[in-house]
Scaffold this motif. Structure first.
Motif, PDB file in Angstrom:
ATOM      1  N   PHE A  25      -8.434   9.694  -9.049  1.00 60.87           N
ATOM      2  CA  PHE A  25      -9.598   8.856  -8.753  1.00 60.87           C
ATOM      3  C   PHE A  25     -10.835   9.401  -9.467  1.00 60.87           C
ATOM      4  CE2 PHE A  25      -7.126   7.916  -4.797  1.00 60.87           C
ATOM      5  CZ  PHE A  25      -7.041   6.547  -4.956  1.00 60.87           C
ATOM      6  N   LEU A  26     -10.966  10.725  -9.498  1.00 62.35           N
ATOM      7  CA  LEU A  26     -12.122  11.342 -10.140  1.00 62.35           C
ATOM      8  C   LEU A  26     -12.083  11.128 -11.650  1.00 62.35           C
ATOM      9  CD1 LEU A  26     -12.196  14.719  -8.171  1.00 62.35           C
ATOM     10  CD2 LEU A  26     -13.352  12.561  -7.620  1.00 62.35           C
ATOM     11  N   GLU A  27     -10.900  11.246 -12.236  1.00 67.70           N
ATOM     12  CA  GLU A  27     -10.769  11.023 -13.673  1.00 67.70           C
ATOM     13  C   GLU A  27     -11.079   9.566 -14.017  1.00 67.70           C
ATOM     14  OE1 GLU A  27      -6.892  12.342 -14.824  1.00 67.70           O
ATOM     15  OE2 GLU A  27      -7.280  14.439 -14.282  1.00 67.70           O
ATOM     16  N   LEU A  53     -16.685  17.784 -11.492  1.00 67.42           N
ATOM     17  CA  LEU A  53     -16.886  19.071 -12.158  1.00 67.42           C
ATOM     18  C   LEU A  53     -15.923  20.132 -11.620  1.00 67.42           C
ATOM     19  CD1 LEU A  53     -20.793  19.166 -12.257  1.00 67.42           C
ATOM     20  CD2 LEU A  53     -19.254  18.779 -14.178  1.00 67.42           C
ATOM     21  N   ARG A  54     -15.609  20.033 -10.328  1.00 68.92           N
ATOM     22  CA  ARG A  54     -14.756  21.047  -9.708  1.00 68.92           C
ATOM     23  C   ARG A  54     -13.277  20.841 -10.013  1.00 68.92           C
ATOM     24  NH1 ARG A  54     -14.715  20.898  -3.413  1.00 68.92           N
ATOM     25  NH2 ARG A  54     -16.950  20.746  -3.842  1.00 68.92           N
ATOM     26  N   TYR A  55     -12.836  19.591 -10.014  1.00 74.72           N
ATOM     27  CA  TYR A  55     -11.401  19.325 -10.053  1.00 74.72           C
ATOM     28  C   TYR A  55     -10.878  18.831 -11.402  1.00 74.72           C
ATOM     29  CZ  TYR A  55     -11.427  19.784  -4.960  1.00 74.72           C
ATOM     30  OH  TYR A  55     -11.551  20.260  -3.682  1.00 74.72           O
ATOM     31  N   ALA A 106     -27.763  18.795 -16.316  1.00 77.52           N
ATOM     32  CA  ALA A 106     -28.967  18.077 -15.884  1.00 77.52           C
ATOM     33  C   ALA A 106     -28.681  17.209 -14.661  1.00 77.52           C
ATOM     34  CB  ALA A 106     -29.502  17.222 -17.031  1.00 77.52           C
ATOM     35  N   VAL A 107     -27.569  16.478 -14.688  1.00 75.68           N
ATOM     36  CA  VAL A 107     -27.237  15.619 -13.550  1.00 75.68           C
ATOM     37  C   VAL A 107     -26.978  16.468 -12.304  1.00 75.68           C
ATOM     38  CG1 VAL A 107     -25.597  13.936 -12.631  1.00 75.68           C
ATOM     39  CG2 VAL A 107     -26.348  13.768 -15.004  1.00 75.68           C
ATOM     40  N   SER A 108     -26.297  17.594 -12.473  1.00 77.34           N
ATOM     41  CA  SER A 108     -26.008  18.469 -11.331  1.00 77.34           C
ATOM     42  C   SER A 108     -27.292  18.968 -10.684  1.00 77.34           C
ATOM     43  CB  SER A 108     -25.151  19.653 -11.783  1.00 77.34           C
ATOM     44  OG  SER A 108     -23.888  19.215 -12.243  1.00 77.34           O
ATOM     45  N   ARG A 109     -28.289  19.302 -11.491  1.00 73.60           N
ATOM     46  CA  ARG A 109     -29.570  19.753 -10.938  1.00 73.60           C
ATOM     47  C   ARG A 109     -30.358  18.589 -10.346  1.00 73.60           C
ATOM     48  NH1 ARG A 109     -32.589  21.028 -14.875  1.00 73.60           N
ATOM     49  NH2 ARG A 109     -31.158  20.725 -16.624  1.00 73.60           N
TER      50      ARG A 109
END
Length: 214
Positions: free
Chosen positions: A80-82, A136-138, A182-185
């Motif tokens: 789903f994340l991909e 980002l994690r998986y 940038a998006v993560s921050r």
């Protein structure tokens, strides 16, 4: 030269076909509709409850479909994340195609594409805040995310002259990694700590022009 990973990049993804495509069969349309229902249900649940707290049974119940149907389309939750990341890129590509300037510099072209990504994230910030950290994690974002290839292909298509030794693929990867940072921050605080479009424009300036004075 851009590596094979760039095949099917953003510009190619939105090119108009030479002829009208064959109409989808009823069976294919139904299958696509079911896949979209399953996908939408999963993303809603990940956003509302969290990834670890959502089971495939939960997704099936939210979609109103059998558990086996969910597994027919997504055999593992990480898929789903991909798919979320791929759908995001396709939506940004379509938006870029509508905005893309003619005969523009590579900075204008890349800036237009990053602006399309920024607008997409701003329009669905809650979803981005819930799903981006999971992606980002998986997934293999830090290894070789397709976004880097998309950006590299835009550089190649713009026929920009890079300095000797500068590989478009590496430039694309640097911008892609900066984008994810940038998006993560940007999603860490409410209200957002900065304007995402402005941050991405600054990122692009730094990568293309350099950080040191000339």
């Amino acid at each position: 030269m851009v590596a094979a990973c760039c095949t099917g990049a953003v510009t190619n993804a939105v090119e108009a076909p030479a002829a009208d495509p064959e109409p989808l069969t009823r069976r294919t349309r139904k299958r696509n509709e079911r896949r979209d229902r399953v996908f939408a249900a999963a993303i809603e649940l990940f956003t509302e409850r969290g990834y670890d707290e959502t089971s495939m049974d939960d997704v099936a119940a939210r979609a109103g479909l059998a558990r086996t149907t969910v597994f027919n389309h997504y055999s593992r939750k990480v898929l789903f994340l991909e798919d979320w990341a791929q759908r995001r890129r396709l939506r940004a590509a379509r938006s870029f195609a509508e905005r893309a300037p003619d005969a523009a510099s590579v900075q204008d072209v890349l800036g237009t594409y990053l602006a399309a990504l920024a607008a997409l994230n701003e329009d669905s910030r809650a979803e981005t805040a819930a799903i981006m950290p999971l992606a980002l994690r998986y997934t293999d974002v830090m290894v070789d995310h397709p976004l880097g290839g998309d950006l590299a292909q835009l550089i190649v298509d713009s026929r920009a002259r890079l300095r000797p030794g500068a590989d478009p693929l590496w430039v694309g990867r640097l911008i892609a990694l900066g984008y994810f940072s940038a998006v993560s921050r940007w999603i860490t605080a409410e209200p957002p700590p900065f304007g995402l479009a402005d941050e991405l424009a600054s990122l692009l300036d730094t990568v293309l022009i350099g950080a040191l004075p000339r």
